[in-house]
Design a protein around this motif. Structure first.
Motif, mmCIF file in Angstrom:
data_model
loop_
_atom_site.group_PDB
_atom_site.id
_atom_site.type_symbol
_atom_site.label_atom_id
_atom_site.label_comp_id
_atom_site.label_asym_id
_atom_site.label_seq_id
_atom_site.Cartn_x
_atom_site.Cartn_y
_atom_site.Cartn_z
ATOM 1 N N SER A 20 28.766 1.881 39.783
ATOM 2 C CA SER A 20 29.390 2.055 41.092
ATOM 3 C C SER A 20 29.336 3.526 41.468
ATOM 4 O O SER A 20 29.625 4.405 40.648
ATOM 5 N N LEU A 21 28.958 3.789 42.730
ATOM 6 C CA LEU A 21 28.788 5.155 43.224
ATOM 7 C C LEU A 21 29.607 5.345 44.491
ATOM 8 O O LEU A 21 29.457 4.575 45.447
ATOM 9 N N ALA A 22 30.459 6.339 44.522
ATOM 10 C CA ALA A 22 31.059 6.788 45.772
ATOM 11 C C ALA A 22 30.181 7.924 46.286
ATOM 12 O O ALA A 22 29.847 8.842 45.533
ATOM 13 N N VAL A 23 29.792 7.861 47.544
ATOM 14 C CA VAL A 23 28.816 8.805 48.093
ATOM 15 C C VAL A 23 29.386 9.470 49.340
ATOM 16 O O VAL A 23 29.832 8.797 50.272
ATOM 17 N N GLY A 24 29.362 10.795 49.357
ATOM 18 C CA GLY A 24 29.894 11.552 50.475
ATOM 19 C C GLY A 24 28.960 11.569 51.668
ATOM 20 O O GLY A 24 27.806 11.124 51.604
ATOM 21 N N GLY A 25 29.473 12.096 52.761
ATOM 22 C CA GLY A 25 28.667 12.228 53.969
ATOM 23 C C GLY A 25 29.288 11.517 55.142
ATOM 24 O O GLY A 25 30.090 10.580 54.987
ATOM 25 N N PHE A 26 28.921 11.959 56.321
ATOM 26 C CA PHE A 26 29.416 11.393 57.573
ATOM 27 C C PHE A 26 28.228 11.350 58.517
ATOM 28 O O PHE A 26 27.814 12.373 59.046
ATOM 29 N N GLY A 27 27.621 10.155 58.681
ATOM 30 C CA GLY A 27 26.334 10.089 59.357
ATOM 31 C C GLY A 27 25.293 10.734 58.461
ATOM 32 O O GLY A 27 25.099 10.315 57.325
ATOM 33 N N LEU A 28 24.632 11.775 58.964
ATOM 34 C CA LEU A 28 23.685 12.527 58.143
ATOM 35 C C LEU A 28 24.264 13.859 57.679
ATOM 36 O O LEU A 28 23.574 14.634 57.023
ATOM 37 N N SER A 29 25.531 14.102 58.003
ATOM 38 C CA SER A 29 26.155 15.373 57.655
ATOM 39 C C SER A 29 26.780 15.302 56.265
ATOM 40 O O SER A 29 27.586 14.422 55.969
ATOM 41 N N GLY A 30 26.400 16.249 55.407
ATOM 42 C CA GLY A 30 27.008 16.324 54.087
ATOM 43 C C GLY A 30 26.591 15.234 53.126
ATOM 44 O O GLY A 30 27.307 14.947 52.164
ATOM 45 N N VAL A 31 25.436 14.632 53.351
ATOM 46 C CA VAL A 31 24.956 13.567 52.463
ATOM 47 C C VAL A 31 24.215 14.187 51.270
ATOM 48 O O VAL A 31 23.348 15.049 51.464
ATOM 49 N N PRO A 32 24.503 13.763 50.049
ATOM 50 C CA PRO A 32 23.827 14.319 48.868
ATOM 51 C C PRO A 32 22.419 13.723 48.688
ATOM 52 O O PRO A 32 22.144 12.975 47.746
ATOM 53 N N ASP A 33 21.523 14.076 49.595
ATOM 54 C CA ASP A 33 20.175 13.494 49.612
ATOM 55 C C ASP A 33 19.413 13.725 48.312
ATOM 56 O O ASP A 33 18.710 12.830 47.827
ATOM 57 N N ASN A 53 29.051 5.071 55.595
ATOM 58 C CA ASN A 53 27.931 4.278 56.097
ATOM 59 C C ASN A 53 26.872 4.233 55.004
ATOM 60 O O ASN A 53 27.035 4.854 53.955
ATOM 61 N N CYS A 54 25.806 3.475 55.242
ATOM 62 C CA CYS A 54 24.801 3.302 54.184
ATOM 63 C C CYS A 54 23.502 4.019 54.523
ATOM 64 O O CYS A 54 22.409 3.500 54.333
ATOM 65 N N GLY A 55 23.649 5.238 55.027
ATOM 66 C CA GLY A 55 22.471 6.029 55.341
ATOM 67 C C GLY A 55 21.917 5.726 56.721
ATOM 68 O O GLY A 55 22.304 4.759 57.376
ATOM 69 N N ALA A 56 21.022 6.563 57.174
ATOM 70 C CA ALA A 56 20.376 6.396 58.466
ATOM 71 C C ALA A 56 18.982 6.988 58.384
ATOM 72 O O ALA A 56 18.708 7.843 57.547
ATOM 73 N N LEU A 57 18.123 6.512 59.273
ATOM 74 C CA LEU A 57 16.714 6.917 59.244
ATOM 75 C C LEU A 57 16.183 6.661 57.837
ATOM 76 O O LEU A 57 16.287 5.563 57.321
ATOM 77 N N ASP A 58 15.612 7.646 57.189
ATOM 78 C CA ASP A 58 15.123 7.461 55.819
ATOM 79 C C ASP A 58 15.886 8.375 54.877
ATOM 80 O O ASP A 58 15.336 8.847 53.879
ATOM 81 N N ARG A 59 17.150 8.598 55.175
ATOM 82 C CA ARG A 59 17.932 9.551 54.409
ATOM 83 C C ARG A 59 19.095 8.881 53.694
ATOM 84 O O ARG A 59 19.537 7.796 54.047
ATOM 85 N N TYR A 77 31.042 1.309 58.478
ATOM 86 C CA TYR A 77 30.122 1.422 59.624
ATOM 87 C C TYR A 77 28.729 0.943 59.230
ATOM 88 O O TYR A 77 28.184 1.379 58.212
ATOM 89 N N ILE A 78 28.192 0.021 60.032
ATOM 90 C CA ILE A 78 26.830 -0.474 59.814
ATOM 91 C C ILE A 78 25.867 0.070 60.856
ATOM 92 O O ILE A 78 24.692 0.275 60.591
ATOM 93 N N GLN A 243 18.493 16.783 58.980
ATOM 94 C CA GLN A 243 18.026 16.099 60.177
ATOM 95 C C GLN A 243 19.195 15.824 61.105
ATOM 96 O O GLN A 243 20.356 15.811 60.685
ATOM 97 N N ILE A 244 18.875 15.592 62.376
ATOM 98 C CA ILE A 244 19.868 15.221 63.374
ATOM 99 C C ILE A 244 19.714 13.737 63.647
ATOM 100 O O ILE A 244 18.622 13.254 63.974
ATOM 101 N N GLU A 245 20.804 13.000 63.473
ATOM 102 C CA GLU A 245 20.751 11.544 63.610
ATOM 103 C C GLU A 245 20.424 11.113 65.034
ATOM 104 O O GLU A 245 19.619 10.232 65.265
#
Length: 260
Positions: A20-33, A53-59, A77-78, A243-245
């Motif tokens: 199980s993974l808790a993953v930070g970020g808000f949209g594409l901001s602060g995501v541990p890519d 959320n579960c990521g966006a674009l290819d990030r 958020y989906i 990237q900018i969402e």
């Protein structure tokens, strides 16, 4: 006290199938890519993830989702991720959707050692009454639905019982961090990253700028190093790869006026 590891691959080497993974970020901001791509490259699957959320674009988590490595998502958020919506409706992934504020508090509570709490959010809806589709059967039917939750009255107002969240790992991204794991987040990246770091039993932080202990003013620390077990210093190229969402610009000459 030095928590810096040599690479992202080394930092997530003990993530196993079904973790199980808790993953930070808000949209594409602060995501541990960088950390998420290292998890992808490790080939693990059957993951349960907790994230806004579960990521966006290819990030972000979208990389793991598209590869079929995610079995369950707890989030709020989906939208903006068509592949996430497709897999959910096709019954390929189980999804627990909860109010965003409740998600934040469940992560914080888990990190603070609080097993559960009551909140008015969701009372009178399927959040409390049960019946939210967790998994579809691929043919339009519901294979697994959420169970009803305990509701109790406080000061004449009903509240629903929500459980705190703890995960095997927490993955976060910080603008600055020191070798002891003290972190500073930039703007909206602060929305979920500190809570995610608290919820992980083992928390790994990728930092855009690594500094020596003492370089961060104690009053400026957003998350103390006690919540962080490993730190990965990003290269300048990795730190700048953002990237900018959804890019929104004004038509020349219309700034400040209503568009008709």
């Amino acid at each position: 006290m030095d928590k810096v590891v040599g690479s992202a691959a080394e930092a997530v080497a003990d993530v196993r199938d079904g973790a199980s993974l808790a993953v930070g970020g808000f949209g594409l901001s602060g995501v541990p890519d960088v950390l998420l791509r290292a998890v992808h490259d490790a080939g693990v699957g059957g993951l349960g993830v907790v994230s806004n959320n579960c990521g966006a674009l290819d990030r972000g988590l979208a990389v793991l989702l598209a590869a079929g490595r995610v079995a369950r998502v707890t989030g709020s958020y989906i939208g903006a991720n068509k592949e996430f919506a497709r897999r959910y409706l096709a019954g390929e992934v189980e999804v627990e959707l909860i109010p965003q504020g409740t998600l934040a508090e469940r992560l914080r509570a888990g990190g603070a050692g609080i097993p559960a709490f009551y909140t008015p959010a969701g009372v009178g809806t399927q959040v409390a009454d049960g019946g939210l589709p967790w998994r579809y059967d691929g043919a339009g039917g519901v294979a697994v639905a959420s169970p009803p939750k305990e509701v109790r009255e406080f000061d004449g107002r009903p509240h629903v019982l929500e459980r705190g969240i703890r995960t095997d790992f927490g993955l976060v991204r910080a603008a600055k961090g020191d070798r002891h794991g003290n972190l500073v987040f930039a703007k909206s990246a602060r929305n979920f990253n500190p809570l995610v770091a608290m919820a992980g039993r083992i928390t790994v932080a990728e930092v855009e700028e690594l500094v020596e202990p003492g370089a961060i003013d104690p009053d400026q620390v957003h998350l103390p190093g006690v919540f962080v077990q490993r730190v990965v210093a990003l290269t300048p190229e990795q730190a700048a790869d953002k990237q900018i969402e959804r890019r929104t610009v004004a038509v020349p000459g219309t700034a400040g006026r209503e568009r008709r």
